[in-house]
Scaffold this motif. Structure first.
Motif, PDB file in Angstrom:
ATOM      1  N   MET A 105     -31.433  -4.891 -42.976  1.00 58.34           N
ATOM      2  CA  MET A 105     -31.785  -3.785 -43.552  1.00 58.34           C
ATOM      3  C   MET A 105     -30.757  -2.775 -43.591  1.00 58.34           C
ATOM      4  SD  MET A 105     -34.459  -0.941 -41.988  1.00 58.34           S
ATOM      5  CE  MET A 105     -36.067  -1.998 -41.846  1.00 58.34           C
ATOM      6  N   HIS A 106     -30.487  -2.235 -44.957  1.00 53.40           N
ATOM      7  CA  HIS A 106     -29.293  -1.191 -45.232  1.00 53.40           C
ATOM      8  C   HIS A 106     -29.962   0.029 -45.241  1.00 53.40           C
ATOM      9  CE1 HIS A 106     -25.735   0.434 -46.433  1.00 53.40           C
ATOM     10  NE2 HIS A 106     -26.283   1.126 -47.385  1.00 53.40           N
ATOM     11  N   ILE A 107     -29.717   1.016 -44.289  1.00 50.29           N
ATOM     12  CA  ILE A 107     -30.086   2.257 -44.506  1.00 50.29           C
ATOM     13  C   ILE A 107     -29.160   3.265 -45.218  1.00 50.29           C
ATOM     14  CG2 ILE A 107     -30.772   4.302 -43.102  1.00 50.29           C
ATOM     15  CD1 ILE A 107     -32.009   2.371 -41.185  1.00 50.29           C
ATOM     16  N   ASP A 108     -29.504   3.783 -46.224  1.00 51.36           N
ATOM     17  CA  ASP A 108     -28.697   4.737 -46.896  1.00 51.36           C
ATOM     18  C   ASP A 108     -29.373   6.207 -47.082  1.00 51.36           C
ATOM     19  OD1 ASP A 108     -26.807   5.971 -48.506  1.00 51.36           O
ATOM     20  OD2 ASP A 108     -27.180   4.798 -50.322  1.00 51.36           O
ATOM     21  N   LEU A 109     -28.875   7.259 -46.271  1.00 48.08           N
ATOM     22  CA  LEU A 109     -29.299   8.722 -46.478  1.00 48.08           C
ATOM     23  C   LEU A 109     -28.293   9.364 -47.348  1.00 48.08           C
ATOM     24  CD1 LEU A 109     -29.978   8.767 -42.613  1.00 48.08           C
ATOM     25  CD2 LEU A 109     -31.579   8.466 -44.593  1.00 48.08           C
ATOM     26  N   SER A 110     -27.571   8.766 -48.383  1.00 43.23           N
ATOM     27  CA  SER A 110     -26.772   9.511 -49.047  1.00 43.23           C
ATOM     28  C   SER A 110     -27.567  10.555 -49.872  1.00 43.23           C
ATOM     29  CB  SER A 110     -26.038   8.728 -50.114  1.00 43.23           C
ATOM     30  OG  SER A 110     -25.220   7.787 -49.458  1.00 43.23           O
ATOM     31  N   GLY A 111     -27.172  11.829 -50.023  1.00 42.87           N
ATOM     32  CA  GLY A 111     -28.261  12.721 -50.703  1.00 42.87           C
ATOM     33  C   GLY A 111     -29.231  13.603 -49.814  1.00 42.87           C
ATOM     34  N   LYS A 112     -29.124  13.226 -48.592  1.00 40.90           N
ATOM     35  CA  LYS A 112     -30.162  13.687 -47.592  1.00 40.90           C
ATOM     36  C   LYS A 112     -29.151  14.971 -46.748  1.00 40.90           C
ATOM     37  CE  LYS A 112     -33.532  11.374 -49.201  1.00 40.90           C
ATOM     38  NZ  LYS A 112     -34.457  11.906 -50.218  1.00 40.90           N
ATOM     39  N   ARG A 113     -29.842  16.008 -46.447  1.00 42.99           N
ATOM     40  CA  ARG A 113     -29.303  16.665 -45.452  1.00 42.99           C
ATOM     41  C   ARG A 113     -29.954  16.785 -44.055  1.00 42.99           C
ATOM     42  NH1 ARG A 113     -31.067  21.661 -49.201  1.00 42.99           N
ATOM     43  NH2 ARG A 113     -32.731  20.142 -49.228  1.00 42.99           N
ATOM     44  N   GLU A 165     -22.714   8.564 -40.535  1.00 42.67           N
ATOM     45  CA  GLU A 165     -22.255   7.166 -41.009  1.00 42.67           C
ATOM     46  C   GLU A 165     -23.118   6.490 -41.896  1.00 42.67           C
ATOM     47  OE1 GLU A 165     -21.935   5.197 -37.155  1.00 42.67           O
ATOM     48  OE2 GLU A 165     -19.840   5.963 -36.738  1.00 42.67           O
ATOM     49  N   SER A 166     -24.520   6.868 -42.006  1.00 42.77           N
ATOM     50  CA  SER A 166     -25.447   6.380 -42.936  1.00 42.77           C
ATOM     51  C   SER A 166     -25.620   7.311 -44.109  1.00 42.77           C
ATOM     52  CB  SER A 166     -26.876   6.504 -42.268  1.00 42.77           C
ATOM     53  OG  SER A 166     -26.854   5.551 -41.102  1.00 42.77           O
ATOM     54  N   GLY A 167     -24.634   8.104 -44.361  1.00 45.00           N
ATOM     55  CA  GLY A 167     -24.387   8.978 -45.600  1.00 45.00           C
ATOM     56  C   GLY A 167     -25.100  10.363 -45.682  1.00 45.00           C
ATOM     57  N   MET A 205     -32.802   4.195 -33.224  1.00 41.93           N
ATOM     58  CA  MET A 205     -34.140   4.495 -33.623  1.00 41.93           C
ATOM     59  C   MET A 205     -34.410   5.669 -34.500  1.00 41.93           C
ATOM     60  SD  MET A 205     -37.332   3.438 -33.335  1.00 41.93           S
ATOM     61  CE  MET A 205     -37.692   2.575 -31.892  1.00 41.93           C
ATOM     62  N   CYS A 206     -33.576   6.801 -34.060  1.00 42.98           N
ATOM     63  CA  CYS A 206     -33.672   8.189 -34.959  1.00 42.98           C
ATOM     64  C   CYS A 206     -33.233   8.073 -36.278  1.00 42.98           C
ATOM     65  CB  CYS A 206     -32.738   9.194 -34.043  1.00 42.98           C
ATOM     66  SG  CYS A 206     -33.358   9.638 -32.458  1.00 42.98           S
ATOM     67  N   VAL A 207     -32.316   7.269 -36.427  1.00 41.00           N
ATOM     68  CA  VAL A 207     -31.787   6.847 -37.924  1.00 41.00           C
ATOM     69  C   VAL A 207     -32.804   5.973 -38.606  1.00 41.00           C
ATOM     70  CG1 VAL A 207     -30.006   5.805 -39.412  1.00 41.00           C
ATOM     71  CG2 VAL A 207     -29.292   7.116 -37.332  1.00 41.00           C
ATOM     72  N   TYR A 208     -33.623   4.888 -38.059  1.00 41.84           N
ATOM     73  CA  TYR A 208     -34.665   4.423 -38.938  1.00 41.84           C
ATOM     74  C   TYR A 208     -35.686   5.247 -39.112  1.00 41.84           C
ATOM     75  CZ  TYR A 208     -38.572   1.704 -39.702  1.00 41.84           C
ATOM     76  OH  TYR A 208     -39.773   1.189 -40.353  1.00 41.84           O
ATOM     77  N   ALA A 209     -36.311   6.038 -38.210  1.00 39.30           N
ATOM     78  CA  ALA A 209     -37.071   7.079 -38.395  1.00 39.30           C
ATOM     79  C   ALA A 209     -36.886   8.037 -39.479  1.00 39.30           C
ATOM     80  CB  ALA A 209     -37.552   7.755 -37.249  1.00 39.30           C
ATOM     81  N   ALA A 210     -35.584   8.334 -39.808  1.00 34.74           N
ATOM     82  CA  ALA A 210     -35.122   9.353 -40.760  1.00 34.74           C
ATOM     83  C   ALA A 210     -35.051   8.674 -42.000  1.00 34.74           C
ATOM     84  CB  ALA A 210     -33.860   9.972 -40.408  1.00 34.74           C
ATOM     85  N   SER A 211     -35.205   7.179 -42.340  1.00 35.09           N
ATOM     86  CA  SER A 211     -34.994   6.718 -43.639  1.00 35.09           C
ATOM     87  C   SER A 211     -36.191   6.590 -44.222  1.00 35.09           C
ATOM     88  CB  SER A 211     -34.425   5.126 -43.042  1.00 35.09           C
ATOM     89  OG  SER A 211     -35.564   4.474 -42.550  1.00 35.09           O
ATOM     90  N   GLN A 260     -37.081   3.599 -45.375  1.00 37.73           N
ATOM     91  CA  GLN A 260     -37.847   2.579 -44.817  1.00 37.73           C
ATOM     92  C   GLN A 260     -39.123   2.694 -43.734  1.00 37.73           C
ATOM     93  OE1 GLN A 260     -34.546   2.753 -45.346  1.00 37.73           O
ATOM     94  NE2 GLN A 260     -33.492   0.694 -45.846  1.00 37.73           N
ATOM     95  N   ALA A 261     -38.839   3.922 -43.174  1.00 40.02           N
ATOM     96  CA  ALA A 261     -39.988   4.496 -42.219  1.00 40.02           C
ATOM     97  C   ALA A 261     -40.840   5.276 -42.640  1.00 40.02           C
ATOM     98  CB  ALA A 261     -39.164   5.049 -40.946  1.00 40.02           C
TER      99      ALA A 261
END
Length: 264
Positions: free
Chosen positions: A1-9, A29-31, A236-242, A244-245
């Motif tokens: 799974m690739h988590i990309d948070l580019s464009g998110k504040r 690091e996830s963008g 876990m926090c990064v996943y919950a912010a994605s 995908q969650a």
């Protein structure tokens, strides 16, 4: 799974050290474009520099404010009127005999650990609802379920955060805004390590030995039989912010190594 948070504040409160710092770094690091917060400008600046060293292209800035006050929360809101991801991490803890906890201490713990999250979530959730996308996280604790006798005041605030999380998730029902509580167990954060180091010095043993003893004596139900790392909580926090969650909301996501002896 690739988590990309580019464009998110993202805003991570109490993120100059420990779990909050690890969350801020991994979101960057996830963008995500990350705002670090702390009580002093010096600590905020140091955290920003450290994150930029870890992630060369990180977009990270900071706001220095005391979020345990209404004025401090408003200062953050004024500096960052909107966000897509809010991680309510700021908090204080410390063992104290129940009979010696005075009213002022109870109020301080509630103001820092609970009211900071109330004030910020109340503001930022409005914008998320209008845009129909957002992620709000409350960093609670396994102490919300296993109230520690030596930190009743702390456990109370963490239980309150879980109530906030579940209730706000219901308030935002039908939107693409998710709200979750994250429940770490004992974690090798700066504050916990400092507390254990002082105790080890008093007992005349190594910090490593005290860490092992702490788990065995205070959290014997732990399945991993060790302290977690801030990075393990941050994952876990990064996943919950994605994205995908997107179907995970109103949940209490445990990262406590199996301490809570229930499958629910």
């Amino acid at each position: 799974m690739h988590i990309d948070l580019s464009g998110k504040r993202a805003i991570v409160t109490g993120s100059t050290a420990g779990i909050g710092f690890a969350i801020a770094r991994e979101l960057a690091e996830s963008g995500a474009e990350v705002t670090v917060t702390g009580r002093t400008q010096a600590r905020v600046d140091a955290a920003i520099e450290s994150i930029k060293q870890a992630a060369t292209n990180a977009r990270v800035s900071g706001v220095a404010a005391d979020l345990g006050t209404a004025e401090g929360c408003q200062a953050l809101i004024d500096a960052r009127p909107d966000t897509d991801i809010l991680v309510n991490n700021v908090g204080i803890f410390g063992p104290q005999d129940f009979f010696e906890i005075d009213d002022a201490t109870w109020q301080t713990f509630f103001d820092v650990n609970v009211m900071s999250a109330v004030r910020l979530s109340r503001h930022y959730a409005r914008g998320m609802k209008q845009r129909d996308w957002g992620r709000i996280q409350f960093i609670s604790s396994e102490s919300a379920l296993n109230i520690p006798s030596e930190m009743v005041h702390y456990g109370m605030t963490k239980s309150a955060m879980q109530s906030l999380s579940r209730g706000l998730a219901k308030v935002l029902s039908g939107t693409h805004v998710t709200v979750n509580a994250i429940l770490p167990g004992p974690t090798r954060s700066e504050g916990v390590l400092d507390m254990l180091r002082q105790a080890a010095e008093k007992q005349g043993i190594s910090q490593e030995a005290l860490e092992a003893r702490f788990v065995q004596e205070n959290r014997p139900s732990s399945i991993i039989q060790r302290l977690a790392t801030p990075e393990e909580v941050a994952h876990m926090c990064v996943y919950a912010a994605s994205e995908q969650a997107s179907a995970t909301t109103g949940a209490a996501l445990r990262v406590e190594g199996g301490i809570v002896d229930t499958m629910a």
